[in-house]
Every structure is written in structure tokens, then in C-alpha cells.
Design an enzyme around this catalytic site. Sequence first.
Site, mmCIF file in Angstrom:
data_model
loop_
_atom_site.group_PDB
_atom_site.id
_atom_site.type_symbol
_atom_site.label_atom_id
_atom_site.label_comp_id
_atom_site.label_asym_id
_atom_site.label_seq_id
_atom_site.Cartn_x
_atom_site.Cartn_y
_atom_site.Cartn_z
ATOM 1 N N ASP A 157 20.561 2.769 19.635
ATOM 2 C CA ASP A 157 21.233 1.479 19.590
ATOM 3 C C ASP A 157 22.700 1.539 19.988
ATOM 4 O O ASP A 157 23.284 0.533 20.389
ATOM 5 C CB ASP A 157 21.102 0.840 18.206
ATOM 6 C CG ASP A 157 21.316 1.813 17.056
ATOM 7 O OD1 ASP A 157 21.886 2.904 17.286
ATOM 8 O OD2 ASP A 157 20.902 1.495 15.931
ATOM 9 N N ARG A 204 14.197 -2.212 16.071
ATOM 10 C CA ARG A 204 15.504 -2.768 16.443
ATOM 11 C C ARG A 204 16.349 -1.779 17.236
ATOM 12 O O ARG A 204 17.072 -2.175 18.151
ATOM 13 C CB ARG A 204 16.268 -3.254 15.210
ATOM 14 C CG ARG A 204 17.540 -4.008 15.618
ATOM 15 C CD ARG A 204 18.091 -4.897 14.527
ATOM 16 N NE ARG A 204 18.604 -4.188 13.380
ATOM 17 C CZ ARG A 204 18.334 -4.515 12.130
ATOM 18 N NH1 ARG A 204 17.510 -5.518 11.856
ATOM 19 N NH2 ARG A 204 18.872 -3.839 11.133
ATOM 20 N N ILE A 253 15.386 0.335 19.381
ATOM 21 C CA ILE A 253 14.920 0.283 20.770
ATOM 22 C C ILE A 253 15.356 -1.031 21.410
ATOM 23 O O ILE A 253 15.700 -1.078 22.602
ATOM 24 C CB ILE A 253 13.391 0.442 20.826
ATOM 25 C CG1 ILE A 253 12.955 1.734 20.136
ATOM 26 C CG2 ILE A 253 12.892 0.429 22.265
ATOM 27 C CD1 ILE A 253 11.452 1.840 19.907
ATOM 28 N N GLY A 254 15.371 -2.100 20.628
ATOM 29 C CA GLY A 254 15.809 -3.389 21.157
ATOM 30 C C GLY A 254 17.255 -3.396 21.606
ATOM 31 O O GLY A 254 17.594 -3.939 22.665
ATOM 32 N N TRP A 255 18.116 -2.797 20.802
ATOM 33 C CA TRP A 255 19.515 -2.687 21.219
ATOM 34 C C TRP A 255 19.609 -1.972 22.566
ATOM 35 O O TRP A 255 20.348 -2.378 23.471
ATOM 36 C CB TRP A 255 20.320 -1.910 20.181
ATOM 37 C CG TRP A 255 20.725 -2.609 18.928
ATOM 38 C CD1 TRP A 255 20.300 -2.333 17.659
ATOM 39 C CD2 TRP A 255 21.692 -3.674 18.783
ATOM 40 N NE1 TRP A 255 20.930 -3.155 16.751
ATOM 41 C CE2 TRP A 255 21.786 -3.976 17.413
ATOM 42 C CE3 TRP A 255 22.476 -4.388 19.697
ATOM 43 C CZ2 TRP A 255 22.633 -4.977 16.920
ATOM 44 C CZ3 TRP A 255 23.329 -5.379 19.217
ATOM 45 C CH2 TRP A 255 23.395 -5.663 17.843
ATOM 46 N N THR A 258 19.507 0.354 8.762
ATOM 47 C CA THR A 258 19.143 1.666 8.244
ATOM 48 C C THR A 258 19.606 2.762 9.190
ATOM 49 O O THR A 258 19.799 2.515 10.391
ATOM 50 C CB THR A 258 17.617 1.781 8.028
ATOM 51 O OG1 THR A 258 17.339 2.982 7.328
ATOM 52 C CG2 THR A 258 16.865 1.776 9.343
#
Length: 390
Positions: A165, A236, A238-240, A355
Site C-alpha cells: 500500500d 485493501r 492490494i487496492g492501494w 492493520t
Amino acid sequence: MHTRAVRAARRLVTAFAVVGALLAGGVSAATPAPASTVDWSRAVVDATLTRFPTPASFGEWSHTRGLFLYGVYQVYRRTGEKRYLDYVRGWADLTVDAEGRLNTSLTQQNPMLPGSLLIALHAETGDVRYRKAAEVIRARIAEYPRTSDGGMWYSSLTPGELWADSVYMAQPFLARYGKAYGDGKYAYDEAARNLLVTFKHLVAPNGLLFHAYDENGDASWGPDPVTHTSSVHWVRTIGWHSMALVDVLEVLPRNHPDRPRLIANLHTLARAFARFQEPRTGRWFQVVDRGDDPDNWTETSGSAMYTYTLGKAVRLGLLPHYYDTVARKGHRGVLAKVVKGADGLANVLDTSEGTHPSDYQTYLSRRRMTNDLHGLAAFVVMNEVLTQRM
């Protein structure tokens, strides 16, 4: 059971699920408004600004607030409503002083993300303070600690660690800075290098990314002794990373030598997103590749980030039109997690609290938050991209 009765039963189950989610988040239950009649970007922005009526009440300089307000800025650009720009500017002015100094620590990459707001505010207002503050971040990037192959550490306090991220925290800002201020030679090369290095270390055979990599192999979260990576594909993080890819590619010159490899990485992620999309809801699971686990659950912020990535990449011609269908399904799935409460304000449900890299059960046990800033921010930037293409 008769088909009509089955459908009625399913509608009842869905209604109870919505009520339960709302009550779990401390929000009064309500019925979602029809997506076609609601400007959901404005609904979520206006609800948040109602809850935080002044920039000071919104909170201190941070990456989640920075991304949310970048979404607010996109809404301003679409609607022309100056109150949105005024709020963004008021928030930035809490940290940018009269001389253009940026009064925040830059010991990690996260506080660099709001730098994109500084570039936008300078363009909108002509106030040189914002450019000076952006220069502070640019200068810090040049001296920021890196791995032996050039990847910016997650934090100056975590030697050798690359997190999937983290590339969103600095690299889109850096690319935009290079374009805005004629610093492309450094900015484009550096942004591309960080994306390529981080992806190389974190990509798995299934096309997804692990949360983190440690060059030294001794991080507290227990890297694999061979690959030095963590072990879980968290939605998340990976989304960033995927958003960073498409945002940098939006700015990167078409003749840049690293562009083909970055596009190839985007295609790798897109194929994985299509493969692991939950077919019924259109969303993605908290642990992306473990949809078979009944304790797993579809997470809103990561789903919005994947949808943003695919929708924007298709619009920019970086992905084939097939992925528009995947993005549209994701958009509908995320919209199902946005509801209006009894007070008339929009709420974004089921966003994982933050996290660090950890074990599988830790990710599954993260609290499912209502109106967490990760979810609010990801929703607004996603919805602005997807509604532009409707």
C-alpha cells in the site's frame, strides 16, 4: 417453495442483513435510496462534512483524510460548488503555515499522500504557499531511505520493509508534482521504479500481492524465510497498490521506458481481480483468495479500490473493455454497502479497520467499521470515476 415465495423470503433476509449491519455500526436502520436517483458521491461527502462541520473538526493531516478530501476536490471539479474547495483549503491550512512550511512529520510515507491536494490547491488558487509545501515533500522523497534496489521503505523506522500500500502514499503525488512543475525526469523515473520494485517483491503466482516484504528478513511480523514476504493477500493493501499503478500511468508519458512493464503489472492484477470477484455481490473478500471460508467477508474499501482501478484503467485505454463489466459489477456491489440512516445521512458499511502485516486469522477478525475513513475515501474517488463513465 413457490418461486414468488422464495424471492420474498430472500428480500426479507436481505432487509434483516441491512438492519443488522446498520445497528452493528451504531447507525439507525434505513432503506437504501435507488442508485439512479441519488448522487452518492455528494451524499457521502455531505454526510461527512455534516458530521465534521469545520476542517479543524475533521482531524489532523493523514493519508486517509487526504484521500477523502482529494475525492471532495473531484466533486468540486464536477459540480463547481465552492464550499467543497473551501473545506479542502481550510483543512490544508491547518498544516501549511504562512511561509509555506509543512508542519507535520515525514518519517513515513503516509503523510506524503495529501501532497496531491497541495498541487491542486496551488493550481486552483495561485497561492505559492501550497507549492512550497509540496516542495517539502518532494525534497523528503529524495532523501528518504530505500532498499538496495531502490524501493522506499514503509517507514524510516522499519528498515528494509516494502508494503504494497505504501506506493500510493508517495508515488502518485510525485508523478503529479513532476508534471505540474517540470520535474518529470526525476519524478517519473522514481515513481515508476518504486512501483516496479515493490510489485516484483510482493507478487504471488496467483497474480495477487502479499501485504509486505522485508529485505532483511527479520521483521516482527515474521517474513517467509525464503521470499521474505508476509503470507496473506489482504484486499485493501492490494487496492492501494492498484490505484497507484493507474494514477501514475495516467500521468506518465506514453514514451516512458517503464510504461510497458507497469501496464503489464496492471494487467496481472486485473486478471486476478476478475478471477477472485465474488460472483453474487460483485465485491471482493477481506482475504481475497479465501472466499471459501465462511468466516471471510466482503470488504468495502478494497472493493471500491479494485472497482476504481478497473474502471479508470478502461477509461484510459490501459485495459480492454471486458474489465468494464467487472468494474460495473463491483460498483453495484459497493453501492449496496452505502445506505441512508434515519437522520438522512449516508453511511458506508463494512470497512475493515487498519492493520499491519499479520497472520490469516488477524485479518479475518478485524472490526467491520461504519464510516471508517478508508471506506469513505475509497468510495468517493471510485464513484467519481464510475459515474463519469455512465
